[in-house]
Write an enzyme that holds these catalytic residues in place. Structure first.
Site, short mmCIF file in Angstrom:
data_model
loop_
_atom_site.label_atom_id
_atom_site.label_comp_id
_atom_site.label_asym_id
_atom_site.label_seq_id
_atom_site.Cartn_x
_atom_site.Cartn_y
_atom_site.Cartn_z
N LEU B 71 0.92 -1.11 0.03
CA LEU B 71 0.18 0.01 -0.28
C LEU B 71 1.55 1.48 -0.40
CD1 LEU B 71 -3.42 0.50 2.25
CD2 LEU B 71 -1.81 2.09 1.18
N ALA B 72 1.22 1.66 -1.17
CA ALA B 72 2.19 2.79 -1.14
C ALA B 72 2.32 3.42 -2.31
CB ALA B 72 2.95 2.13 -0.70
N GLU B 73 1.29 4.36 -2.84
CA GLU B 73 0.90 4.90 -4.54
C GLU B 73 3.17 5.36 -4.87
OE1 GLU B 73 -0.11 5.56 -1.65
OE2 GLU B 73 -2.11 4.73 -1.45
N GLN B 95 -5.80 4.12 -6.48
CA GLN B 95 -7.32 3.49 -5.84
C GLN B 95 -8.43 4.58 -6.39
OE1 GLN B 95 -8.56 1.03 -1.72
NE2 GLN B 95 -7.77 -0.09 -3.54
N PHE B 99 -5.48 9.61 -3.68
CA PHE B 99 -4.05 9.04 -3.35
C PHE B 99 -3.69 8.80 -4.24
CE2 PHE B 99 -8.04 6.76 -0.93
CZ PHE B 99 -8.51 8.24 0.24
N PRO B 102 -0.05 10.64 -3.32
CA PRO B 102 1.65 10.55 -3.02
C PRO B 102 2.35 10.41 -3.62
CG PRO B 102 -0.49 9.54 -1.38
CD PRO B 102 -0.69 10.18 -2.82
N HIS B 142 -12.26 10.78 -1.33
CA HIS B 142 -12.56 10.23 -2.50
C HIS B 142 -13.50 10.92 -3.87
CE1 HIS B 142 -11.62 7.78 0.93
NE2 HIS B 142 -12.06 7.13 -0.01
#
Ligand SMILES: Cc1ncc(C[n+]2csc(CCOP(=O)(O)OP(=O)(O)O)c2C)c(N)n1
Ligand SMILES: Cc1ncc(C[n+]2csc(CCOP(=O)(O)OP(=O)(O)O)c2C)c(N)n1
Ligand SMILES: [Mg+2]
Ligand SMILES: [Mg+2]
Lengths: 349, 340, 340, 349
Positions: B71-73, B95, B99, B102, B142
């Site tokens: 989990l790390a863009e 996603q 998000f 990053p 979102h």
């Protein structure tokens, strides 16, 4: 572990179990947290909340995170930690503001010293370090407890926050609530480390792993970490191993990525049952207590239900009122445009 | 800009699909045709993505071809740079719009610059899929319309489909492109169904705008999720006897000046529509371009109907932020018709 | 927008300082007045910053007030959020424009949104200092004009001084502001000297543009490093008998529509000048606004002289990218004078 | 450490010293690297390079990073690692392209499999992991060695790259060249970890610390890491402890943040002297070798000087030619505008 899954004290437990008083308080908190989780999920089904990421099964972590803090301390929750915020005394209706959709943060972060719940993972961790450092510069004894998920540990912000905390010896307890999944991604695909507690090593931060379904052990480990930080010994990392019993949110379908067996295995380690069994066996908990706890939980559920079912007409002007302390001329113009449009709309109807 | 691959077959297969299904199909077809196409991101494997866009890809192509990452863009984007440097065509999923931030440094400082940096020696054929924009009742972070950040960054192609068929064809072309493409997926159109022309016959290509509706009084210029709203506005206006033309940009970078200018010149009036906050945005660019290039054809200032310059609102207030048929028609009404 | 603090003393002290010295002085004066002002970043302590802007601050105020952080921009920005949440007024330095990108998510998703998120309960009085733009022969990633990213993000104030006196006064006001301010420092002006009015009498405040030179034929609109170039162009044009007016925006967000529109209406022609790549930029916004708001006063389309839509060039070619006096005068020549 | 600062084999050294052949090659490389550093610094003083971040004093790390790799492997350097790129066979003039200012990357990264030198710290590390993973997917035995500074380890990209490498078991050797400073910031303010090698623990990656001024030890440790990665055992982290003998770049003033004494202490640990002393003592190196090495280094210096002194007229068209494979209509327009402007300028003059 201080209590085994069947609620029996372990060898370590016999030496270190927190006072019965503390454990009773914790059980009460967990009963409320469980009830709050159930209530919020019901509200989603009834269409009253947009979405709810439940911490069902993680109530020991939720409650312990709040219980170990003093009033002057700060809690930095993730978007899942609504029950922790409630345990710290934030109004349950306000806590759910984000998920209801009226506004972003429903509560005043300064009131109970709980940072706003937001979704960008791990991004709250450097904030926590800054809050802690500011307090320390003023000579205050504030400690900050910042929660993060197992998935969140992969983000760069996790790394940078731990490193800043270590270098500045900031009084922060990083509490990784390892519930084994980041939505569908299991821990094994998130990290190849022996444990998430090992992640402290690279920063010179002590790391400790604890059974996240054992409230007694959590209170023990976290309160030691908090007091150590308060004493000026710097940050600490605590990994609580627990399990997300339900889907990621109501919108998720957990059967796509995990088995019923796995879930059943963890159901047998329920944190409430474990503590209740112990406290009953010890004679600390009786039916009167249990009834009182259930009633208190029910009150929170009722307050939640009533509050969330109340429809507050949102005010479009609010969209322009909080962007800056003073709206820019551009925002004033845009607000006027919206007002005009809405008044014409009203006139038409 | 001509299409990278040209029309290859006369008989094109058609199917009715939702936008999400069309994207899924485009990924599937591209992966089947080219073994170097990889799909990666958060939850794209077993789960099939939070919007089910990558559903079934791991099952069909195996874990080497479609897989979950940590989990790390920034990590995902940077990892994709390396994959693309070394013979692969990665398609990465962010996603949600917000998000992807990053990963901003990897996108701006490397993905956009690698070909230029190396005098064309290292091209990065990669696609960044960004489910974006609002209208789905999403909570904070979102529903961002982040396209202006990308469009302002030299070195990125930026496209936004407004219907399932374009979702399919633009994505096929994006994957085939030798350059990085930011592929913006309007979330609120994920479930909208439409006829989709399949196969790798990709016309019109990236860089081509399309006039979706002919009209003579004013031109609405839109892209992505704003196109259906513009079409609806044109429909309503028609009932009131006003003939509105609708241009669907499809591609923001490259920009189709020819089609846009011709459309505006034919009507003499224009309204630009976009969900993003208006200040220093793509809508600003379009308004500035059109005002400059069609100056002598314009009977009224170019109006913009955009998101306000505020953080994206909470669900209960998002209807205020989103360009609506009413706001579009108000803007059209403002186009100084008394002079006409 | 009025100034946060009003004029406090009639007799203002003056000094001749370079822009870098003026910024240093502003930091020093603000730190002396308010013990909650902290300066932090990479190399801002013992070294005094790579441009010596923070020189001597640690010596004067101690390590608690001006200090080096670990090398991590997202960390710095996020840490500053926490400091600001808890009673401090942090001033953070991003060492160079492009090295601020790792902090993008913290800036966009938190710094810009915190006040709004919390209905005004948590304001973030922090300043992000960004040495920016080109003209210093810097290698890749040292000359980005990143202002459009910030200006497009609702919730940030964005200012850019064009001279030492504004550098001082705008920074004093930025530090005093209850809201986050992106303070853009034109690197190539660091060494330019000028008269600086000291003290916290800050007029005109953030949000106010200034007409730097009066003229009647056309208006040049610029900010930051482009202002001296615009003034030079006006000087050259004057020799050729053309009277150019120059507006210095000073503040991009908030934007001073009143001053800009009045200036453009008085001349009927306008050229917007900025170093950043032009597409979907602040220059687009200005051109779009002016075209819309001054429509009936315009005798010619608004022209833009900006950086091209390319990654910032290597040192030997940066003169091509930077708006030059020649390019500005060419644009002025293009303003359809035959119609006048 | 295999050789002590005085060039005497340590106890470990006696067992593990690489072959004399290897060490001779390494010494030759270091002599060239040192000369290259001096030459590049001179070119800055003469105004022929915009800036030069020298690796003077770090030549053992520079050379070892190149020497342990096979032709099919990849090297990912930082902006300081020009000498490593030269050691890997990239043309020294092309290597300095970025710093001369003609273009960004002066060399073709595919030719010697050296990624472009760029300045954003740690950002190249995830690229390295991607390159390694792509090779592995194709069943190739490529290993990637990626360099990073002590300061760079604080960036989120470092964290994310190590985690990806570990989870995907990518064949990457992360080589942290710990030269004690990030511009002015000393290691103690960068990290509170016991060592930077400890940073592997949190990812499940083995970490090893090595004397970065001891070429023999570096060759030993790095080549074991490379072969381990090649064998499929996953990534490794190696910290080479060395020292940046000169200022950060010519533009920096190191006296502002460190003492002459400290610099002198490290001068006594010079990597070239150490290895040369040993090889002479062993009789492996004689004057003829030394002369040949010096001459080879001189040739590189000459080639560097000549190439950098050559003024290539940069072509403005190039600015528009490489942004995309095909220029957009917008770029075509803008290129025409520039051409027009330049031709009118030419006409005027
Ligand atoms: C920066 C960022 N990337 C992606 C997401 C989308 N997302 C929401 S929750 C989630 C998984 C989080 O997993 P974990 O940190 O373990 O927390 P948990 O949900 O288990 O409590 C993801 C990927 C996000 N919210 N933020
Ligand atoms: C992302 C990023 N932030 C800041 C900088 C500015 N900067 C250039 S070199 C440097 C220090 C690097 O230290 P280290 O990683 O130890 O490498 P060394 O210079 O010692 O080789 C800094 C802060 C940068 N290049 N990239
Ligand atoms: Mg989790
Ligand atoms: Mg270093």
């Amino acid at each position: 572990m201080l209590l085994d899954p069947d609620g029996r004290p372990t060898a370590a437990g016999k030496a270190a179990l927190p006072a019965g008083e503390e454990l009773l308080r914790g059980l009460a908190g967990m009963v409320t947290a469980r009830r709050f989780n159930e209530q919020a999920s019901a509200l989603v089904r009834q269409g009253r909340l947009a979405v709810y990421p439940s911490s069902y099964g993680q109530e020991a972590c939720q409650v312990a995170a709040a219980q170990v803090l003093a009033d002057g301390d700060w809690l930095f929750p993730t978007y899942r930690d609504t029950a922790a915020a409630v345990a710290r005394g934030v109004d349950p209706v306000e806590v759910l503001g984000l998920l209801k959709g009226d506004w972003h943060s429903g509560y005043d972060p300064y009131e109970r010293r709980v940072a706003p719940l937001t979704t960008p993972l791990a991004t709250q961790l450097p904030h926590a370090v800054g809050v802690a450092h500011a307090a320390r510069l003023r000579g205050e004894s504030t400690v900050v407890l910042a929660i993060c998920g197992d998935g969140g540990t992969s983000e760069g912000d996790f790394h940078e926050a731990l490193n800043f905390a270590a270098v500045f010896r900031a009084p922060v307890v990083f509490f990784v609530q390892n519930n084994q999944y980041a939505i569908s991604v299991p821990l094994a695909r998130q990290s190849a480390a022996p444990s998430l507690a090992h992640k402290g090593v690279g920063y010179g931060i002590p790391g400790e792993q604890v059974d996240g379904n054992d409230l007694a052990a959590l209170l023990d480990v976290l309160s030691r970490a908090v007091e150590r930080a308060r004493a000026g010994a710097g940050p600490q990392l605590v990994e609580g191993r627990t399990y997300r019993m339900q889907a990621h949110t109501n919108a998720d379908d957990a059967t796509r990525y995990r088995t019923d067996d796995e879930v059943a295995g963890w159901a047998a380690k329920d944190p409430l049952v474990r503590l209740e069994t112990y406290l009953r066996a010890e004679g600390v908990l009786d039916d009167a207590h249990a009834a009182a706890f259930a009633e208190a939980a029910e009150q929170v559920a009722r307050r939640t239900r009533d509050g969330i079912n109340q429809d507050v007409e949102p005010n479009p002007d609010d969209l322009f009122g909080y962007v800056f302390a003073q709206p820019t001329p551009q925002l004033v113009e845009q607000r006027a445009l919206v007002r005009d449009e809405l008044s014409r709309e009203e006139a038409r109807s | 800009m001509t299409s990278v691959t040209s029309m290859t077959s006369a008989a094109v297969e058609h199917e009715t699909l939702s936008t999400a299904q069309a994207i899924n199909r485009a990924l599937r077809d591209a992966m089947a045709e080219d073994p170097t196409v990889l799909v990666l991101g958060e939850d794209v494997g077993a789960l099939g993505g939070v919007f089910r866009v990558t559903d079934g890809l791991t099952a069909q192509f195996g874990e080497d071809r479609c897989f979950d990452t940590p989990l790390a863009e920034a990590g995902i984007a940077g990892f994709a740079v390396g994959l693309a440097m070394n013979g692969m065509r990665p398609v990465i999923e962010m996603q949600f719009d917000a998000f992807a931030y990053p990963a901003f440094e990897q996108v701006v400082s490397h993905i956009a610059k690698m070909r230029n940096r190396t005098r064309g020696r290292v091209g990065l054929p990669l696609v960044i899929r960004v489910p974006y924009a609002g209208g789905i009742g999403g909570v904070e972070h979102h529903c961002d319309s982040s396209e202006s950040y990308y469009a302002h960054t030299p070195g990125l192609h930026v496209v936004a489909p407004s219907n399932p068929s374009d979702a399919y064809s633009l994505l096929r072309e994006a994957i085939a492109s030798p350059d990085p493409v930011v592929f913006l997926e309007p979330k609120k159109l994920y479930w909208a169904k439409g006829d989709v022309a399949l196969g790798n016959a990709r016309e019109p290509g990236i860089g081509t705008a399309v006039v979706r509706r002919r009209g003579s009084d004013a031109t609405l210029i839109a892209y992505g999720p704003s196109v259906p709203v513009a079409l609806e506005a044109a429909e309503v206006a028609a009932r009131d006897g006003r003939s509105l033309q609708v241009v669907d940009l499809r591609s923001i970078v490259p920009f189709d000046d020819a089609t846009v200018c011709a459309a505006v010149e034919s009507t003499g009036r224009a309204v630009v529509i976009a969900e993003a906050a208006g200040f220093a945005s793509i809508a600003s660019e379009i308004a500035a371009r059109v005002s400059e290039r069609c100056f002598h054809s314009l009977s009224a200032p170019v109006r913009r109907v955009t998101g306000f310059d505020i953080p994206y609102p909470p669900p209960k207030l998002e209807h205020i932020q989103l360009p609506s048929v009413d706001r579009i028609l108000d803007a059209v009404d403002d186009l100084q018709w008394e002079d006409a």
